[in-house]
Design a protein around this motif. Structure first.
Motif, PDB file in Angstrom:
ATOM      1  N   ALA A 108     -55.393  85.338  21.677  1.00  0.00           N
ATOM      2  CA  ALA A 108     -56.137  85.149  22.881  1.00  0.00           C
ATOM      3  C   ALA A 108     -55.095  84.333  23.945  1.00  0.00           C
ATOM      4  O   ALA A 108     -55.451  84.392  25.057  1.00  0.00           O
ATOM      5  CB  ALA A 108     -57.777  84.513  22.502  1.00  0.00           C
ATOM      6  N   GLU A 109     -54.559  83.251  23.405  1.00  0.00           N
ATOM      7  CA  GLU A 109     -53.789  82.368  24.261  1.00  0.00           C
ATOM      8  C   GLU A 109     -52.263  82.977  24.515  1.00  0.00           C
ATOM      9  O   GLU A 109     -51.547  82.350  25.312  1.00  0.00           O
ATOM     10  CB  GLU A 109     -53.656  81.046  23.502  1.00  0.00           C
ATOM     11  CG  GLU A 109     -55.045  80.272  23.619  1.00  0.00           C
ATOM     12  CD  GLU A 109     -55.448  79.752  24.950  1.00  0.00           C
ATOM     13  OE1 GLU A 109     -54.565  79.391  25.820  1.00  0.00           O
ATOM     14  OE2 GLU A 109     -56.838  79.727  25.030  1.00  0.00           O
ATOM     15  N   GLY A 110     -52.129  84.240  24.143  1.00  0.00           N
ATOM     16  CA  GLY A 110     -50.826  84.842  24.322  1.00  0.00           C
ATOM     17  C   GLY A 110     -49.682  84.312  23.442  1.00  0.00           C
ATOM     18  O   GLY A 110     -48.472  84.690  23.710  1.00  0.00           O
ATOM     19  N   ARG A 111     -49.838  83.605  22.497  1.00  0.00           N
ATOM     20  CA  ARG A 111     -49.186  82.898  21.459  1.00  0.00           C
ATOM     21  C   ARG A 111     -49.007  84.080  20.225  1.00  0.00           C
ATOM     22  O   ARG A 111     -49.834  84.044  19.354  1.00  0.00           O
ATOM     23  CB  ARG A 111     -49.498  81.723  20.686  1.00  0.00           C
ATOM     24  CG  ARG A 111     -49.714  80.731  22.182  1.00  0.00           C
ATOM     25  CD  ARG A 111     -48.565  80.740  23.270  1.00  0.00           C
ATOM     26  NE  ARG A 111     -49.027  79.845  24.356  1.00  0.00           N
ATOM     27  CZ  ARG A 111     -48.414  78.712  24.831  1.00  0.00           C
ATOM     28  NH1 ARG A 111     -47.493  78.232  24.146  1.00  0.00           N
ATOM     29  NH2 ARG A 111     -48.865  78.331  25.874  1.00  0.00           N
ATOM     30  N   THR A 112     -47.703  84.741  20.132  1.00  0.00           N
ATOM     31  CA  THR A 112     -47.584  85.543  19.070  1.00  0.00           C
ATOM     32  C   THR A 112     -46.746  85.072  17.980  1.00  0.00           C
ATOM     33  O   THR A 112     -46.589  85.891  17.081  1.00  0.00           O
ATOM     34  CB  THR A 112     -47.059  86.663  19.688  1.00  0.00           C
ATOM     35  OG1 THR A 112     -45.692  86.771  20.328  1.00  0.00           O
ATOM     36  CG2 THR A 112     -47.928  87.611  20.563  1.00  0.00           C
ATOM     37  N   LEU A 113     -46.119  83.928  18.227  1.00  0.00           N
ATOM     38  CA  LEU A 113     -45.175  83.575  16.910  1.00  0.00           C
ATOM     39  C   LEU A 113     -45.815  82.157  16.605  1.00  0.00           C
ATOM     40  O   LEU A 113     -45.740  81.196  17.619  1.00  0.00           O
ATOM     41  CB  LEU A 113     -43.637  83.457  17.539  1.00  0.00           C
ATOM     42  CG  LEU A 113     -42.978  83.048  16.516  1.00  0.00           C
ATOM     43  CD1 LEU A 113     -42.726  84.026  15.214  1.00  0.00           C
ATOM     44  CD2 LEU A 113     -41.494  82.951  16.798  1.00  0.00           C
ATOM     45  N   LEU A 114     -46.183  81.975  15.429  1.00  0.00           N
ATOM     46  CA  LEU A 114     -46.477  80.422  15.093  1.00  0.00           C
ATOM     47  C   LEU A 114     -45.635  80.080  13.986  1.00  0.00           C
ATOM     48  O   LEU A 114     -45.260  80.645  12.993  1.00  0.00           O
ATOM     49  CB  LEU A 114     -48.062  81.028  14.452  1.00  0.00           C
ATOM     50  CG  LEU A 114     -49.247  81.639  15.296  1.00  0.00           C
ATOM     51  CD1 LEU A 114     -50.487  81.698  14.701  1.00  0.00           C
ATOM     52  CD2 LEU A 114     -49.389  80.942  16.671  1.00  0.00           C
ATOM     53  N   VAL A 115     -45.900  78.670  13.860  1.00  0.00           N
ATOM     54  CA  VAL A 115     -44.956  78.018  12.829  1.00  0.00           C
ATOM     55  C   VAL A 115     -45.636  76.847  12.243  1.00  0.00           C
ATOM     56  O   VAL A 115     -46.674  76.275  12.911  1.00  0.00           O
ATOM     57  CB  VAL A 115     -43.625  77.581  13.508  1.00  0.00           C
ATOM     58  CG1 VAL A 115     -43.855  76.644  14.521  1.00  0.00           C
ATOM     59  CG2 VAL A 115     -42.517  77.100  12.227  1.00  0.00           C
ATOM     60  N   ILE A 161     -57.340  80.417  13.869  1.00  0.00           N
ATOM     61  CA  ILE A 161     -56.248  79.972  14.535  1.00  0.00           C
ATOM     62  C   ILE A 161     -55.412  81.064  15.079  1.00  0.00           C
ATOM     63  O   ILE A 161     -54.905  81.035  16.149  1.00  0.00           O
ATOM     64  CB  ILE A 161     -55.278  78.956  13.689  1.00  0.00           C
ATOM     65  CG1 ILE A 161     -56.057  77.455  13.619  1.00  0.00           C
ATOM     66  CG2 ILE A 161     -53.854  78.838  13.974  1.00  0.00           C
ATOM     67  CD1 ILE A 161     -55.864  76.587  14.433  1.00  0.00           C
ATOM     68  N   GLU A 162     -55.320  82.124  14.034  1.00  0.00           N
ATOM     69  CA  GLU A 162     -54.508  83.287  14.566  1.00  0.00           C
ATOM     70  C   GLU A 162     -55.109  83.970  15.826  1.00  0.00           C
ATOM     71  O   GLU A 162     -54.446  84.578  16.508  1.00  0.00           O
ATOM     72  CB  GLU A 162     -54.246  84.167  13.390  1.00  0.00           C
ATOM     73  CG  GLU A 162     -53.261  83.804  12.270  1.00  0.00           C
ATOM     74  CD  GLU A 162     -53.203  84.432  11.156  1.00  0.00           C
ATOM     75  OE1 GLU A 162     -53.775  85.614  10.952  1.00  0.00           O
ATOM     76  OE2 GLU A 162     -52.394  83.900  10.120  1.00  0.00           O
ATOM     77  N   ARG A 163     -56.651  84.120  15.622  1.00  0.00           N
ATOM     78  CA  ARG A 163     -57.118  84.815  16.648  1.00  0.00           C
ATOM     79  C   ARG A 163     -57.092  84.066  17.875  1.00  0.00           C
ATOM     80  O   ARG A 163     -56.898  84.551  19.110  1.00  0.00           O
ATOM     81  CB  ARG A 163     -58.597  84.919  16.409  1.00  0.00           C
ATOM     82  CG  ARG A 163     -59.567  85.747  17.192  1.00  0.00           C
ATOM     83  CD  ARG A 163     -61.002  85.631  17.153  1.00  0.00           C
ATOM     84  NE  ARG A 163     -61.681  84.262  17.605  1.00  0.00           N
ATOM     85  CZ  ARG A 163     -61.659  83.848  18.682  1.00  0.00           C
ATOM     86  NH1 ARG A 163     -61.213  84.515  19.690  1.00  0.00           N
ATOM     87  NH2 ARG A 163     -62.094  82.576  18.994  1.00  0.00           N
ATOM     88  N   ILE A 164     -57.310  82.772  18.110  1.00  0.00           N
ATOM     89  CA  ILE A 164     -57.061  81.972  19.278  1.00  0.00           C
ATOM     90  C   ILE A 164     -55.691  81.915  19.732  1.00  0.00           C
ATOM     91  O   ILE A 164     -55.419  82.156  20.907  1.00  0.00           O
ATOM     92  CB  ILE A 164     -57.406  80.509  18.982  1.00  0.00           C
ATOM     93  CG1 ILE A 164     -59.027  80.445  18.619  1.00  0.00           C
ATOM     94  CG2 ILE A 164     -57.410  79.511  19.943  1.00  0.00           C
ATOM     95  CD1 ILE A 164     -59.570  79.040  18.343  1.00  0.00           C
ATOM     96  N   ALA A 165     -54.848  81.983  18.962  1.00  0.00           N
ATOM     97  CA  ALA A 165     -53.219  81.964  19.364  1.00  0.00           C
ATOM     98  C   ALA A 165     -53.169  83.266  20.006  1.00  0.00           C
ATOM     99  O   ALA A 165     -52.572  83.469  21.150  1.00  0.00           O
ATOM    100  CB  ALA A 165     -52.403  81.859  18.086  1.00  0.00           C
TER     101      ALA A 165
END
Length: 180
Positions: free
Chosen positions: A120-127, A114-118
């Motif tokens: 790759a999608e330009g998503r750097t902040l996850l909750v 999930i973190e790798r895909i995030a």
């Protein structure tokens, strides 16, 4: 033991719905607070998974699965924020591992993917959120997630009991080693 984790596209997602339904129904039967109340069957779960088909096809919800020796045993979702000012973030949801496959590294593999895909999608902040004191609570801490808050009586358990939820975040773009 061979563990494979991969993202499902639209057709692969549709084909995986029966397996995903078994995992979701197992999670609810095992007491997970993932949005559903008992009784909850695999057919109920399949109906819910079908509601995501459009979002998966559109790419706003990314679904990954974990296969252990070829059998689907886990899943997780990355729900990409869609508003223009939120394109840097995403929500992690429905991190589920079948009870028969727990304690074998499946959840860790799902979260790492999930973190790798995030990224790759330009998503750097996850909750994400989880039941306070659940098995997942220490897992997220171990994986480097930061506890942000606890909300009392937030989550309804499958039996209807209200329990507190802990909100975690992970800043994948931070230079601070405590949050990256």
């Amino acid at each position: 033991m061979t563990l494979e984790v991969r993202r499902l596209d639209g057709a692969a997602f549709d084909a995986a719905i029966p397996d995903l339904a078994v995992i979701l129904a197992d999670a609810v039967a095992g007491g997970a607070s993932v949005g559903f109340l008992l009784p909850f069957s695999p057919a109920d779960a399949a109906t819910w998974w079908h509601t995501l088909e459009r979002d998966v096809a559109h790419g706003s919800v990314l679904v990954i699965v974990a296969r252990l020796d070829g059998r689907v045993v886990g899943t997780a979702q990355l729900r990409l924020a869609q508003l223009p000012n939120a394109r840097h973030r995403a929500e992690v949801a429905k991190v589920l591992v079948h009870r028969s496959a727990r304690r074998q590294g499946v959840a860790t593999a799902l979260m790492r993917e999930i973190e790798r895909i995030a990224l790759a999608e330009g998503r750097t902040l996850l909750v994400l959120d989880t039941i306070s004191g659940s098995e997942a609570d220490p897992l997220y801490t171990k994986l480097g997630w930061t506890r942000a808050a606890e909300i009392p009586r937030y989550a309804g358990m499958p039996d209807g009991e209200l329990r507190p939820t802990t909100v975690f975040y992970r800043d994948l773009g931070s230079k601070d080693p405590r949050t990256a």
